[in-house]
Design an enzyme around this catalytic site. Structure first.
Site, mmCIF file in Angstrom:
data_model
loop_
_atom_site.group_PDB
_atom_site.id
_atom_site.type_symbol
_atom_site.label_atom_id
_atom_site.label_comp_id
_atom_site.label_asym_id
_atom_site.label_seq_id
_atom_site.Cartn_x
_atom_site.Cartn_y
_atom_site.Cartn_z
ATOM 1 N N ARG A 1 0.861 -1.182 0.000
ATOM 2 C CA ARG A 1 0.000 0.000 0.000
ATOM 3 C C ARG A 1 0.898 1.234 0.000
ATOM 4 O O ARG A 1 2.016 1.199 0.547
ATOM 5 C CB ARG A 1 -0.890 0.029 1.243
ATOM 6 C CG ARG A 1 -2.047 -0.932 1.214
ATOM 7 C CD ARG A 1 -3.132 -0.506 0.221
ATOM 8 N NE ARG A 1 -4.282 -1.402 0.235
ATOM 9 C CZ ARG A 1 -4.482 -2.395 -0.641
ATOM 10 N NH1 ARG A 1 -3.600 -2.634 -1.592
ATOM 11 N NH2 ARG A 1 -5.565 -3.144 -0.568
ATOM 12 N N HIS B 1 -1.855 0.989 -9.483
ATOM 13 C CA HIS B 1 -2.481 0.004 -8.583
ATOM 14 C C HIS B 1 -3.125 -1.145 -9.381
ATOM 15 O O HIS B 1 -4.300 -1.452 -9.218
ATOM 16 C CB HIS B 1 -3.517 0.693 -7.670
ATOM 17 C CG HIS B 1 -3.863 -0.136 -6.464
ATOM 18 N ND1 HIS B 1 -4.178 0.415 -5.227
ATOM 19 C CD2 HIS B 1 -3.958 -1.475 -6.281
ATOM 20 C CE1 HIS B 1 -4.454 -0.547 -4.365
ATOM 21 N NE2 HIS B 1 -4.321 -1.713 -4.995
HETATM 22 P P1 NDP Z 1 -1.661 -11.988 4.073
HETATM 23 O O1 NDP Z 1 -2.512 -11.548 5.219
HETATM 24 O O2 NDP Z 1 -1.823 -13.362 3.562
HETATM 25 O O3 NDP Z 1 -0.116 -11.782 4.456
HETATM 26 C C1 NDP Z 1 0.353 -10.705 5.170
HETATM 27 C C2 NDP Z 1 1.786 -10.969 5.554
HETATM 28 O O4 NDP Z 1 2.314 -9.798 6.192
HETATM 29 C C3 NDP Z 1 1.931 -12.109 6.571
HETATM 30 O O5 NDP Z 1 3.071 -12.868 6.285
HETATM 31 C C4 NDP Z 1 2.107 -11.365 7.892
HETATM 32 O O6 NDP Z 1 2.845 -12.076 8.882
HETATM 33 C C5 NDP Z 1 2.895 -10.162 7.430
HETATM 34 N N1 NDP Z 1 2.782 -9.051 8.400
HETATM 35 C C6 NDP Z 1 1.681 -8.378 8.780
HETATM 36 N N2 NDP Z 1 1.963 -7.459 9.699
HETATM 37 C C7 NDP Z 1 3.295 -7.552 9.920
HETATM 38 C C8 NDP Z 1 4.203 -6.883 10.776
HETATM 39 N N3 NDP Z 1 3.786 -5.923 11.613
HETATM 40 N N4 NDP Z 1 5.490 -7.256 10.741
HETATM 41 C C9 NDP Z 1 5.927 -8.245 9.919
HETATM 42 N N5 NDP Z 1 5.111 -8.914 9.084
HETATM 43 C C10 NDP Z 1 3.817 -8.575 9.073
HETATM 44 O O7 NDP Z 1 -1.905 -10.903 2.919
HETATM 45 P P2 NDP Z 1 -1.780 -11.094 1.336
HETATM 46 O O8 NDP Z 1 -0.483 -11.732 1.055
HETATM 47 O O9 NDP Z 1 -2.990 -11.726 0.786
HETATM 48 O O10 NDP Z 1 -1.795 -9.566 0.859
HETATM 49 C C11 NDP Z 1 -0.800 -8.666 1.289
HETATM 50 C C12 NDP Z 1 -1.120 -7.244 0.859
HETATM 51 O O11 NDP Z 1 -0.886 -7.062 -0.535
HETATM 52 C C13 NDP Z 1 -2.574 -6.787 1.015
HETATM 53 O O12 NDP Z 1 -2.867 -6.463 2.361
HETATM 54 C C14 NDP Z 1 -2.624 -5.574 0.111
HETATM 55 O O13 NDP Z 1 -2.247 -4.417 0.831
HETATM 56 C C15 NDP Z 1 -1.574 -5.873 -0.952
HETATM 57 N N6 NDP Z 1 -2.186 -6.126 -2.275
HETATM 58 C C16 NDP Z 1 -1.871 -5.252 -3.294
HETATM 59 C C17 NDP Z 1 -2.375 -5.455 -4.550
HETATM 60 C C18 NDP Z 1 -1.995 -4.569 -5.678
HETATM 61 O O14 NDP Z 1 -2.539 -4.705 -6.773
HETATM 62 N N7 NDP Z 1 -1.055 -3.669 -5.487
HETATM 63 C C19 NDP Z 1 -3.287 -6.589 -4.840
HETATM 64 C C20 NDP Z 1 -3.516 -7.437 -3.719
HETATM 65 C C21 NDP Z 1 -2.989 -7.192 -2.477
HETATM 66 P P3 NDP Z 1 2.260 -13.477 9.492
HETATM 67 O O15 NDP Z 1 2.312 -14.460 8.344
HETATM 68 O O16 NDP Z 1 3.210 -13.809 10.556
HETATM 69 O O17 NDP Z 1 0.861 -13.187 9.927
HETATM 70 C C1 OXD Z 2 -6.154 -5.765 -3.020
HETATM 71 C C2 OXD Z 2 -5.827 -4.733 -3.972
HETATM 72 O O1 OXD Z 2 -5.985 -5.550 -1.837
HETATM 73 O O2 OXD Z 2 -6.345 -4.788 -5.102
HETATM 74 O O3 OXD Z 2 -6.601 -6.840 -3.453
HETATM 75 O O4 OXD Z 2 -5.030 -3.842 -3.696
#
Ligand code: NDP
Ligand code: OXD
Length: 310
Positions: free
Chosen positions: A225, A273
């Site tokens: 983000r 995005h």
């Molecule tokens: P998940 O919830 O599956 O994974 C999140 C990961 O981040 C986990 O490994 C988690 O750790 C880690 N995490 C969260 N908080 C912390 C922290 N404080 N310190 C260290 N690690 C942390 O999410 P997704 O993989 O499905 O998606 C990730 C992000 O990608 C979304 O939230 C979104 O913002 C972004 N996104 C962007 C898109 C785009 O087009 N640009 C499209 C889709 C998503 P743990 O495993 O230990 O819980």
């Molecule tokens: C998502 C995104 O969070 O599109 O899936 O950014």
């Protein structure tokens, strides 16, 4: 028969309505703001819903996010204390992100930004090449998207590390967990990829200090983000050479304001995005399973924990 309300001002409702009605026999799909009787709505599928639209739905059983990230629900979270919220996990979204990340990593690894600059100067010059095994990639966020991208990069031979809250076991991936491990993770990262969710803990995590811990000349890819990145700190690091290049898909303000320096910065590439997009056909299949779980009293997968923020 269940009723689902689709709320989004960016996603086209037509493909979702068609796909959902094909997957869930008897499901009625309404498109906000044509709500009908608010008490009849069982489910909401949404992106950035207005608080007022959610508050009036007294019989709501569950909210499904159109995206993997749920920071767009921050304002409505307090109206949803008793309602489960589910984030989007679907195969096309994961595939799309893996493709985008692999592409951007290869672009930096194979020094394409430098060749593009050389071409603009009509300069014919070979630059040294290193093997993927010698290129250290660091992924912040090893969740659904981060772990799949990590697997793809390992398959290409890269030296891959990941940073997450909890430790992970992923073949070929060095796992760093928690705040105490962040500096060590950064010190060994030449191409940094951010795939974190935006939470109070991760806001501003790519900043002057963390960028300064990367080896000089590192590259940054942000697909998490915009709020993860302190934009002025990145500009400063690009100007000093601490960061050689950045590929950015997400921004603090979207659409990016016309006067923003990222539009013209020679070492920044940008996309609007689109690193990955939820696909209505595969996404509807996932929503259908959630509705089936809800209707049969089974546990929901991929529920959001608002205490953790993701
Ligand atoms: P998940 O919830 O599956 O994974 C999140 C990961 O981040 C986990 O490994 C988690 O750790 C880690 N995490 C969260 N908080 C912390 C922290 N404080 N310190 C260290 N690690 C942390 O999410 P997704 O993989 O499905 O998606 C990730 C992000 O990608 C979304 O939230 C979104 O913002 C972004 N996104 C962007 C898109 C785009 O087009 N640009 C499209 C889709 C998503 P743990 O495993 O230990 O819980
Ligand atoms: C998502 C995104 O969070 O599109 O899936 O950014």
């Amino acid at each position: 028969m269940p009723v689902l309300l689709f709320i989004s001002q960016v996603e086209r409702p037509g493909p979702w309505k068609k796909a959902l009605e094909a997957c869930v026999p008897g499901l009625e799909v309404r498109v906000w703001p044509e709500v009908g009787t608010p008490g009849e709505i069982d489910y909401v599928l949404c992106w950035k819903p207005p608080v007022s639209a959610i508050r009036e739905l007294a019989g709501l059983k569950a909210v499904f996010s159109l995206g993997a990230g749920v920071d767009h629900l921050a304002d409505v979270a307090e109206s949803l204390t008793d309602v489960p919220v589910v984030r989007m996990v679907e195969p096309a979204l994961t595939e799309g992100m893996t493709g985008y990340v692999v592409y951007q990593v290869l672009r930096f690894h194979r020094r394409m930004p430098e060749y593009e600059a050389q071409r603009a100067r009509r300069e014919w010059r070979e630059l040294p090449q290193v093997r993927p095994q010698e290129r250290r990639i660091g992924i912040m966020g090893l969740g659904v998207l981060g772990s799949e991208a990590a697997r793809a990069l390992v398959a290409l031979g890269f030296d891959v590390s990941g940073w997450s809250r909890s430790a992970k076991r992923l073949e070929g991936v060095r796992s760093f967990a928690g705040d105490d491990a962040l500096n060590a993770f950064l010190a060994g990262t030449e191409i940094l990829v951010c795939m974190l969710p935006l939470t109070p803990q991760t806001r501003g995590i790519i900043n002057r200090e963390t960028l300064g811990r990367l080896p000089a000349g590192a590259a940054v890819i942000n697909v998490g983000r915009g709020g993860h990145l302190v934009e002025r700190d990145l500009l400063e690091a690009l100007d000093s050479g601490q960061v050689a290049g950045a590929a950015l898909d997400v921004f603090e303000v979207e659409p990016l304001p016309e006067a923003h320096p990222f539009w013209t910065h020679p070492r920044v590439t940008m996309t609007p995005h689109i690193a990955s997009l939820t696909n209505p056909v595969t996404g509807a299949g996932v929503i259908a399973k959630h509705i089936e779980s809800m209707e049969s009293g089974a546990a929901l997968e991929n529920r959001v924990d608002f205490l953790k923020g993701y």
